[in-house]
Design a protein around this motif. Structure first.
Motif, PDB file in Angstrom:
ATOM      1  N   MET A  65       0.838  -1.177   0.000  1.00 25.71           N
ATOM      2  CA  MET A  65       0.000   0.000   0.000  1.00 25.71           C
ATOM      3  C   MET A  65       0.881   1.237   0.000  1.00 25.71           C
ATOM      4  SD  MET A  65      -1.751   0.961   3.641  1.00 25.71           S
ATOM      5  CE  MET A  65      -2.431   2.413   2.965  1.00 25.71           C
ATOM      6  N   ASP A  66       0.351   2.312  -0.505  1.00 25.75           N
ATOM      7  CA  ASP A  66       1.086   3.584  -0.577  1.00 25.75           C
ATOM      8  C   ASP A  66       0.437   4.623   0.336  1.00 25.75           C
ATOM      9  OD1 ASP A  66       2.766   2.515  -2.498  1.00 25.75           O
ATOM     10  OD2 ASP A  66       1.608   3.306  -4.164  1.00 25.75           O
ATOM     11  N   HIS A  67       1.284   5.396   0.969  1.00 24.52           N
ATOM     12  CA  HIS A  67       0.865   6.436   1.912  1.00 24.52           C
ATOM     13  C   HIS A  67       1.465   7.747   1.408  1.00 24.52           C
ATOM     14  CE1 HIS A  67       0.001   8.195   5.871  1.00 24.52           C
ATOM     15  NE2 HIS A  67       1.269   8.512   6.030  1.00 24.52           N
ATOM     16  N   HIS A  68       0.614   8.700   1.041  1.00 17.70           N
ATOM     17  CA  HIS A  68       1.058   9.991   0.506  1.00 17.70           C
ATOM     18  C   HIS A  68       0.648  11.089   1.477  1.00 17.70           C
ATOM     19  CE1 HIS A  68       1.818   8.144  -3.412  1.00 17.70           C
ATOM     20  NE2 HIS A  68       0.697   7.484  -3.209  1.00 17.70           N
ATOM     21  N   VAL A  69       1.597  11.962   1.789  1.00 15.48           N
ATOM     22  CA  VAL A  69       1.322  13.077   2.695  1.00 15.48           C
ATOM     23  C   VAL A  69       1.830  14.354   2.038  1.00 15.48           C
ATOM     24  CG1 VAL A  69       1.596  13.998   5.021  1.00 15.48           C
ATOM     25  CG2 VAL A  69       1.717  11.513   4.645  1.00 15.48           C
ATOM     26  N   TYR A  70       0.980  15.364   2.001  1.00 15.23           N
ATOM     27  CA  TYR A  70       1.339  16.677   1.444  1.00 15.23           C
ATOM     28  C   TYR A  70       1.380  17.687   2.585  1.00 15.23           C
ATOM     29  CZ  TYR A  70       0.501  14.506  -3.005  1.00 15.23           C
ATOM     30  OH  TYR A  70       0.584  13.668  -4.085  1.00 15.23           O
ATOM     31  N   PHE A  71       2.456  18.476   2.605  1.00 12.88           N
ATOM     32  CA  PHE A  71       2.669  19.459   3.662  1.00 12.88           C
ATOM     33  C   PHE A  71       2.711  20.865   3.080  1.00 12.88           C
ATOM     34  CE2 PHE A  71       4.854  15.591   4.981  1.00 12.88           C
ATOM     35  CZ  PHE A  71       4.419  15.419   6.283  1.00 12.88           C
ATOM     36  N   TRP A  72       1.988  21.773   3.703  1.00 13.68           N
ATOM     37  CA  TRP A  72       2.086  23.204   3.437  1.00 13.68           C
ATOM     38  C   TRP A  72       2.719  23.808   4.683  1.00 13.68           C
ATOM     39  CZ3 TRP A  72      -1.615  20.080   1.589  1.00 13.68           C
ATOM     40  CH2 TRP A  72      -2.053  20.256   0.270  1.00 13.68           C
ATOM     41  N   LEU A  73       3.890  24.387   4.542  1.00 12.44           N
ATOM     42  CA  LEU A  73       4.578  24.989   5.682  1.00 12.44           C
ATOM     43  C   LEU A  73       4.073  26.399   5.942  1.00 12.44           C
ATOM     44  CD1 LEU A  73       8.294  23.978   4.983  1.00 12.44           C
ATOM     45  CD2 LEU A  73       6.634  22.817   6.457  1.00 12.44           C
ATOM     46  N   LYS A  74       4.081  26.787   7.207  1.00 11.01           N
ATOM     47  CA  LYS A  74       3.787  28.176   7.550  1.00 11.01           C
ATOM     48  C   LYS A  74       4.920  29.046   7.014  1.00 11.01           C
ATOM     49  CE  LYS A  74       1.202  27.044  11.717  1.00 11.01           C
ATOM     50  NZ  LYS A  74       1.218  27.056  13.185  1.00 11.01           N
ATOM     51  N   GLU A  75       4.611  30.286   6.684  1.00 12.02           N
ATOM     52  CA  GLU A  75       5.593  31.204   6.091  1.00 12.02           C
ATOM     53  C   GLU A  75       6.865  31.316   6.923  1.00 12.02           C
ATOM     54  OE1 GLU A  75       5.847  32.739   3.109  1.00 12.02           O
ATOM     55  OE2 GLU A  75       4.038  31.626   2.560  1.00 12.02           O
TER      56      GLU A  75
END
Length: 99
Positions: free
Chosen positions: A1-11
Motif C-alpha cells: 500500500m502507498d501512503h502519501h502526505v502533502y505538507f504546506w509549511l507556515k511562512e
C-alpha cells in the motif's frame, strides 16, 4: 500500500535553514523499519496547467508491505517524534492512502 502526505509549511518556516531541518526529519522517517520504501519531494517545475496543484511545499510517499504495517507505523514512537517536532510548522497537511 502507498501512503502519501502533502505538507504546506507556515511562512515562518519557508527559509533555507528550516527547510533543511524539515528535510532531515522527512528522511529520518525512512529509518523506521515498517517503511518498505518511498521518498520525499518538492513540487516539480513542470508546465503549469489548470489541473496542476503546486501549492504544497513537500510531499512524502511511503510504501508499506501491508495495511497492518501501515497502521503500526501510525502509532510508531519515531513517527510521533516527527509529528511532535514539526506539527507547529504546518499550515496544512493532507494524507492520501492507496490500496
Amino acid at each position: 500500500m502507498d501512503h502519501h502526505v502533502y505538507f504546506w509549511l507556515k511562512e515562518d518556516y519557508k527559509n533555507d535553514v528550516d527547510r533543511a531541518i524539515f528535510e532531515q526529519g522527512l528522511a529520518a522517517l525512512f529509518d523506521i523499519k515498517l517503511v518498505a520504501g518511498g521518498r520525499w519531494a518538492v513540487p516539480a517545475k513542470v508546465m503549469i496547467r489548470p489541473v496542476i496543484d503546486q501549492s504544497w511545499d513537500y510531499a512524502l510517499t511511503m510504501k508499506f508491505n501491508s495495511i497492518e504495517e501501515h497502521d503500526a507505523y501510525q502509532v510508531d514512537a519515531d513517527h510521533h517524534v516527527f509529528i511532535s517536532t514539526f506539527k507547529d510548522w504546518w499550515e496544512q497537511v493532507q494524507v492520501k492512502d492507496l490500496a
